[in-house]
Write an enzyme that holds these catalytic residues in place. Structure first.
Site, PDB file in Angstrom:
ATOM      1  N   ASN A   9      22.094 -14.290 104.565  1.00 27.20           N
ATOM      2  CA  ASN A   9      22.470 -13.159 105.298  1.00 27.20           C
ATOM      3  C   ASN A   9      21.619 -12.163 104.661  1.00 27.20           C
ATOM      4  O   ASN A   9      21.498 -11.573 103.714  1.00 27.20           O
ATOM      5  CB  ASN A   9      23.901 -12.624 104.391  1.00 27.20           C
ATOM      6  N   TRP A  10      20.741 -11.610 105.960  1.00 27.00           N
ATOM      7  CA  TRP A  10      19.452 -10.858 105.420  1.00 27.00           C
ATOM      8  C   TRP A  10      19.990  -9.333 105.245  1.00 27.00           C
ATOM      9  O   TRP A  10      19.185  -8.370 105.172  1.00 27.00           O
ATOM     10  CB  TRP A  10      18.301 -11.066 106.581  1.00 27.00           C
ATOM     11  N   LYS A  11      21.171  -9.236 105.800  1.00 33.39           N
ATOM     12  CA  LYS A  11      21.586  -7.787 105.720  1.00 33.39           C
ATOM     13  C   LYS A  11      20.826  -6.908 106.692  1.00 33.39           C
ATOM     14  O   LYS A  11      20.151  -7.511 107.601  1.00 33.39           O
ATOM     15  CB  LYS A  11      22.196  -7.198 104.445  1.00 33.39           C
ATOM     16  N   HIS A  97      32.524  -9.409 106.579  1.00 30.28           N
ATOM     17  CA  HIS A  97      31.621  -9.588 105.481  1.00 30.28           C
ATOM     18  C   HIS A  97      32.091  -8.284 104.720  1.00 30.28           C
ATOM     19  O   HIS A  97      32.637  -7.048 105.319  1.00 30.28           O
ATOM     20  CB  HIS A  97      30.155  -9.283 105.822  1.00 30.28           C
ATOM     21  N   GLU A  99      30.834  -5.570 103.246  1.00 30.26           N
ATOM     22  CA  GLU A  99      30.390  -4.535 103.599  1.00 30.26           C
ATOM     23  C   GLU A  99      30.712  -4.021 104.728  1.00 30.26           C
ATOM     24  O   GLU A  99      30.850  -2.839 105.106  1.00 30.26           O
ATOM     25  CB  GLU A  99      28.781  -4.681 103.651  1.00 30.26           C
ATOM     26  N   GLU A 169      33.509 -14.144  98.684  1.00 31.10           N
ATOM     27  CA  GLU A 169      32.583 -13.306  98.246  1.00 31.10           C
ATOM     28  C   GLU A 169      33.052 -12.398  97.217  1.00 31.10           C
ATOM     29  O   GLU A 169      33.613 -11.417  97.826  1.00 31.10           O
ATOM     30  CB  GLU A 169      31.738 -12.669  99.270  1.00 31.10           C
ATOM     31  N   GLY A 175      25.383  -8.113  95.284  1.00 29.64           N
ATOM     32  CA  GLY A 175      24.287  -7.223  94.936  1.00 29.64           C
ATOM     33  C   GLY A 175      24.180  -6.718  93.636  1.00 29.64           C
ATOM     34  O   GLY A 175      23.456  -5.881  93.443  1.00 29.64           O
ATOM     35  N   SER A 215      25.422 -12.594  94.371  1.00 30.61           N
ATOM     36  CA  SER A 215      24.276 -12.719  93.182  1.00 30.61           C
ATOM     37  C   SER A 215      23.910 -14.213  93.171  1.00 30.61           C
ATOM     38  O   SER A 215      23.401 -14.891  92.044  1.00 30.61           O
ATOM     39  CB  SER A 215      24.683 -12.220  92.067  1.00 30.61           C
ATOM     40  N   GLY A 236      22.654 -13.459  99.978  1.00 31.37           N
ATOM     41  CA  GLY A 236      22.067 -12.072 100.198  1.00 31.37           C
ATOM     42  C   GLY A 236      20.476 -11.879  99.615  1.00 31.37           C
ATOM     43  O   GLY A 236      19.538 -12.516 100.228  1.00 31.37           O
ATOM     44  N   GLY A 237      20.238 -11.073  98.611  1.00 35.24           N
ATOM     45  CA  GLY A 237      18.968 -10.838  98.137  1.00 35.24           C
ATOM     46  C   GLY A 237      18.002 -12.058  98.165  1.00 35.24           C
ATOM     47  O   GLY A 237      16.811 -11.895  98.614  1.00 35.24           O
TER      48      GLY A 237
END
Ligand code: 13P
Length: 253
Positions: A9-11, A97, A99, A169, A175, A215, A236-237
């Site tokens: 997930n590149w957000k 998600h 967010e 999640e 994050g 993470s 993510g990251g």
């Protein structure tokens, strides 16, 4: 046997050039694995979905979107329909998600409608669920996960549900660098699978893929994936770096 599944997930990251370079790098690094031994999906921002689809065509890497609207067309300024995503070669879509739930304010009910609309439009939803830190500390993890699943999967037949992936999640792990321990992930994943058996049936629950997100990285992917009910990772990251993401795919395969 559940095929492992790694999704990036590149957000709200990358640009027109780096999105294509990242996609090409991952496809190269995962060749021989992606689509075959492990399902791999890249989930870029909407505006780069089409160029990423082109960049990974015939490589075994699939593409997803980070969100979708519940209607197929019409006066819904700013929204994107399942049909539009399908039209440009997108296969997966994230629904709910954290967010979107906690930053944008999406309700549990809206998330459920998004899952239903995605399936109606021929997309494969990845329903994201998980508790906040204060909910975990208050012992409410199972209650939150139950509510997210019951509202997110409301009205689905066993047949439709078989196209859905669940991503657990925990919000406190996203994050933050504070990954859930493999045991913490396993506990909740096992609970989720039990709930799916109650809501649908045991066969569906046994076949359902449940991803962990929060993470996840090249260093912890193997230990997380070693858990019996962890079928993959929503990253993510660490999905923004070719080498890290390819290592995660290799660990999952
Ligand atoms: P991080 O891997 O950056 O914690 O993000 C997880 C996530 O939200 C994936 O959807």
């Amino acid at each position: 046997m559940r095929k492992p599944f790694v999704a990036g997930n590149w957000k709200m990251n990358t640009d027109s050039r780096s999105s294509v370079e990242l996609a090409q790098g991952v496809a190269r690094g995962a060749s021989g694995l992606a689509g075959d031994r492990v399902s791999v999906a890249l989930i870029p921002p909407f505006v780069y979905v089409q160029s990423v689809v082109r960049a990974v065509s015939s490589t075994g890497v699939a593409v997803g979107a980070q969100d979708v609207y519940i209607e197929s067309k019409g006066a819904f300024t700013g929204e994107i329909s399942p049909a539009m995503l399908k039209d440009i070669g997108c296969n997966y879509v994230l629904c709910g998600h954290s967010e979107r739930r906690h930053v944008i304010g999406e309700s549990d009910e809206l998330v459920g409608k998004k899952v239903m609309a995605s399936l109606g439009g021929g997309l494969l939803p990845i329903l994201c669920i998980g508790e906040l830190l204060e909910e975990r500390d208050a012992g409410q993890t199972e209650a939150v996960v139950t509510r997210h699943l019951e509202t997110g999967l409301a009205g689905l037949s066993v047949d439709k549900m078989s196209a859905v992936t669940i991503a657990y999640e925990p919000v406190w792990a996203i994050g933050t660098g504070r990954t859930a321990t493999p045991q913490q992930a396993q506990e909740v994943h096992e609970f989720i699978r039990g709930l799916l058996a109650d809501m649908f049936d045991k066969k569906l629950a046994d076949e359902a893929r449940i991803l962990y997100g929060g993470s996840a990285n090249a260093g912890n992917a193997k230990d997380l994936m070693a858990q019996k009910d962890v079928d993959g990772l929503l990253v993510g990251g660490a999905s923004l770096k070719v080498d890290d993401f390819v290592k995660i795919i290799q660990a999952a395969a």
